[in-house]
Design a protein around this motif. Structure first.
Motif, PDB file in Angstrom:
ATOM      1  N   ALA A 132      10.202  -7.360   0.093  1.00 34.38           N
ATOM      2  CA  ALA A 132       9.800  -8.050  -1.136  1.00 34.38           C
ATOM      3  C   ALA A 132       8.910  -9.222  -0.673  1.00 34.38           C
ATOM      4  O   ALA A 132       8.040  -9.017   0.178  1.00 34.38           O
ATOM      5  CB  ALA A 132      11.009  -8.464  -1.952  1.00 34.38           C
ATOM      6  N   ASP A 169       8.852  -8.063  -6.483  1.00 35.47           N
ATOM      7  CA  ASP A 169       8.109  -9.294  -6.236  1.00 35.47           C
ATOM      8  C   ASP A 169       6.715  -9.178  -6.836  1.00 35.47           C
ATOM      9  O   ASP A 169       6.320  -8.106  -7.324  1.00 35.47           O
ATOM     10  CB  ASP A 169       8.043  -9.640  -4.739  1.00 35.47           C
ATOM     11  CG  ASP A 169       7.208  -8.653  -3.930  1.00 35.47           C
ATOM     12  OD1 ASP A 169       7.085  -7.488  -4.334  1.00 35.47           O
ATOM     13  OD2 ASP A 169       6.659  -9.071  -2.885  1.00 35.47           O
ATOM     14  N   ALA A 183       0.814  -1.221   0.000  1.00 34.80           N
ATOM     15  CA  ALA A 183       0.000   0.000   0.000  1.00 34.80           C
ATOM     16  C   ALA A 183       0.846   1.270   0.000  1.00 34.80           C
ATOM     17  O   ALA A 183       0.471   2.283  -0.601  1.00 34.80           O
ATOM     18  CB  ALA A 183      -0.901  -0.005   1.234  1.00 34.80           C
ATOM     19  N   THR A 184       1.999   1.264   0.671  1.00 33.86           N
ATOM     20  CA  THR A 184       2.770   2.497   0.871  1.00 33.86           C
ATOM     21  C   THR A 184       3.221   3.143  -0.441  1.00 33.86           C
ATOM     22  O   THR A 184       3.132   4.370  -0.574  1.00 33.86           O
ATOM     23  CB  THR A 184       3.976   2.219   1.804  1.00 33.86           C
ATOM     24  OG1 THR A 184       3.523   1.414   2.898  1.00 33.86           O
ATOM     25  CG2 THR A 184       4.575   3.501   2.339  1.00 33.86           C
TER      26      THR A 184
HETATM   27  C1  6PG Z   1       4.095  -6.495  -1.390  1.00 35.91           C
HETATM   28  C2  6PG Z   1       5.541  -6.536  -0.992  1.00 35.91           C
HETATM   29  C3  6PG Z   1       5.806  -6.364   0.478  1.00 35.91           C
HETATM   30  C4  6PG Z   1       5.397  -4.980   0.963  1.00 35.91           C
HETATM   31  C5  6PG Z   1       5.381  -4.938   2.470  1.00 35.91           C
HETATM   32  C6  6PG Z   1       4.897  -3.596   2.977  1.00 35.91           C
HETATM   33  O1  6PG Z   1       3.234  -6.591  -0.534  1.00 35.91           O
HETATM   34  O2  6PG Z   1       3.862  -6.437  -2.586  1.00 35.91           O
HETATM   35  O3  6PG Z   1       5.884  -7.767  -1.287  1.00 35.91           O
HETATM   36  O4  6PG Z   1       7.143  -6.613   0.794  1.00 35.91           O
HETATM   37  O5  6PG Z   1       6.282  -4.027   0.453  1.00 35.91           O
HETATM   38  O6  6PG Z   1       4.507  -5.935   2.932  1.00 35.91           O
HETATM   39  O7  6PG Z   1       3.630  -3.380   2.466  1.00 35.91           O
HETATM   40  P1  6PG Z   1       2.765  -2.098   2.812  1.00 35.91           P
HETATM   41  O8  6PG Z   1       3.419  -0.936   2.154  1.00 35.91           O
HETATM   42  O9  6PG Z   1       1.420  -2.407   2.251  1.00 35.91           O
HETATM   43  O10 6PG Z   1       2.758  -1.993   4.304  1.00 35.91           O
END
Ligand code: 6PG
Length: 252
Positions: free
Chosen positions: A157, A82, A51-52
Motif C-alpha cells: 500500500a 491507498d 503497474a502489476t
Molecule cells: C501503488 C501502491 C504500491 C504498489 C507497489 C508495487 O503504487 O499504488 O501503493 O504499494 O502496489 O509499489 O507496485 P508495482 O505493481 O507497480 O510494482
C-alpha cells in the motif's frame, strides 16, 4: 506453477510469468466474489495501485475472458488500499487507473465505488475515507479480498519502511509523505490491512526478488519490511508471484 502452504494461513504460488499471474489473480477474484455473495450478499474488495494489477483489471473487464459476465458486479463494492494525493484524472491516480482498466467497463453501480479523494487535502481525505470505511464495515474493514502489491523496498500500500503509519494504533487510514519526490499518499494503516478476510499480494519482476525472499523468509529482521507484517488476524494471505520475482525462494 509451484505452491507452498503453511499453517499460518499463508500460501505462496509461483506462476510462469506476468500473464499467468494476472489470470491467477482474476481467478482468485472470481472465487472470492462468488463465495462472499453466497455467504453475505455482497463482495467488498480493496484495489491496489501500481503497474502489476493493471493486467488483472483489464482481464476482469475483457468480454472474451471468463470473468466479466460471470461476476456479481451489482453486489460488488470497490475500495482502495491507498491513493496518491492527485485528482482522479491525473495519470498517477490509482482510482483513475482502475476506472480506465476496469470500473468503467463493468456493470458496477457508481455508488459501489468508494474511492479515496486524492484531490482533497491529504489529512482530510484520510479522515473522510476512514469515516466511509466505518460507515460501511463498522469497527474494522473486513475486506473479502484485499489486493496488495510490494515495492522493491518491501513497502505495501503506501506503508514505507520506517513509516510511523505502520504502527498507528487506532486510525484505519493515514496521510503520509511521499517516499521521494512525488505526491503525498493516503493509505490504509497496518491495523486496517490486518482486518481483511483474504489478502492477495501480486509480485512480478526480478527487481522484487531480494525483498520477496526476505519477506517470505520469516527471519526476525524481515519485520522491517512492511509487506512482511501483513498477517490478517482472522484471515489468510496468498502470494502470487511470477518466476522472475522468485529465484531466491526455496522450491516447493
Ligand atoms: C501503488 C501502491 C504500491 C504498489 C507497489 C508495487 O503504487 O499504488 O501503493 O504499494 O502496489 O509499489 O507496485 P508495482 O505493481 O507497480 O510494482
Amino acid at each position: 506453477m509451484g505452491a507452498e502452504g503453511d499453517t499460518s494461513g499463508r500460501e505462496v504460488r509461483v506462476l510462469d510469468d506476468h500473464v499467468a499471474l494476472a489470470r491467477a489473480a482474476a481467478d482468485e477474484w472470481r472465487l472470492r466474489a462468488l463465495a462472499a455473495v453466497a455467504a453475505s450478499g455482497r463482495f467488498a474488495v480493496a484495489l491496489s495501485g501500481g503497474a502489476t494489477p493493471r493486467a488483472v483489471y483489464a482481464l476482469l473487464a475483457d468480454p472474451a475472458a471468463p470473468y466479466r459476465d460471470a461476476l456479481p458486479w451489482a453486489r460488488t463494492h470497490v475500495f482502495f488500499g491507498d491513493e496518491r494525493a492527485v485528482p482522479p484524472d491525473d495519470p498517477r491516480s490509482s482510482y483513475g487507473m482502475a476506472r480506465g482498466a476496469l470500473l468503467s467497463s463493468v456493470a458496477l453501480p457508481p455508488e459501489n465505488v468508494h474511492r479515496i479523494r486524492g484531490e482533497d487535502e491529504p489529512g482530510a481525505a484520510a479522515r473522510s475515507y476512514e469515516d466511509a470505511l466505518r460507515a460501511f464495515f463498522g469497527v474494522a474493514p473486513r475486506f473479502d479480498l484485499l489486493l496488495l502489491g510490494m515495492g522493491a523496498d518491501g513497502h505495501t500500500a503506501s506503508l514505507f519502511p520506517g513509516s510511523p503509519a505502520i504502527d498507528e494504533p487506532s486510525r484505519l487510514v493515514a496521510a503520509v509523505p511521499a517516499p521521494a519526490a512525488g505526491p503525498a499518499r493516503i493509505t490504509l494503516t497496518l491495523r486496517a490491512l490486518q482486518a481483511a478476510a483474504h489478502a492477495v499480494f501480486l509480485v512480478s519482476g526480478a527487481q522484487k526478488a531480494p525483498a520477496l525472499a526476505r519477506v517470505l523468509s520469516g527471519e526476525s529482521g524481515a519485520e522491517a519490511l512492511p509487506a512482511a507484517r501483513v498477517r490478517p488476524a482472522h484471515g489468510s494471505v496468498l502470494w502470487l508471484v511470477d518466476r522472475a520475482a522468485a529465484p531466491f525462494l526455496a522450491a516447493p
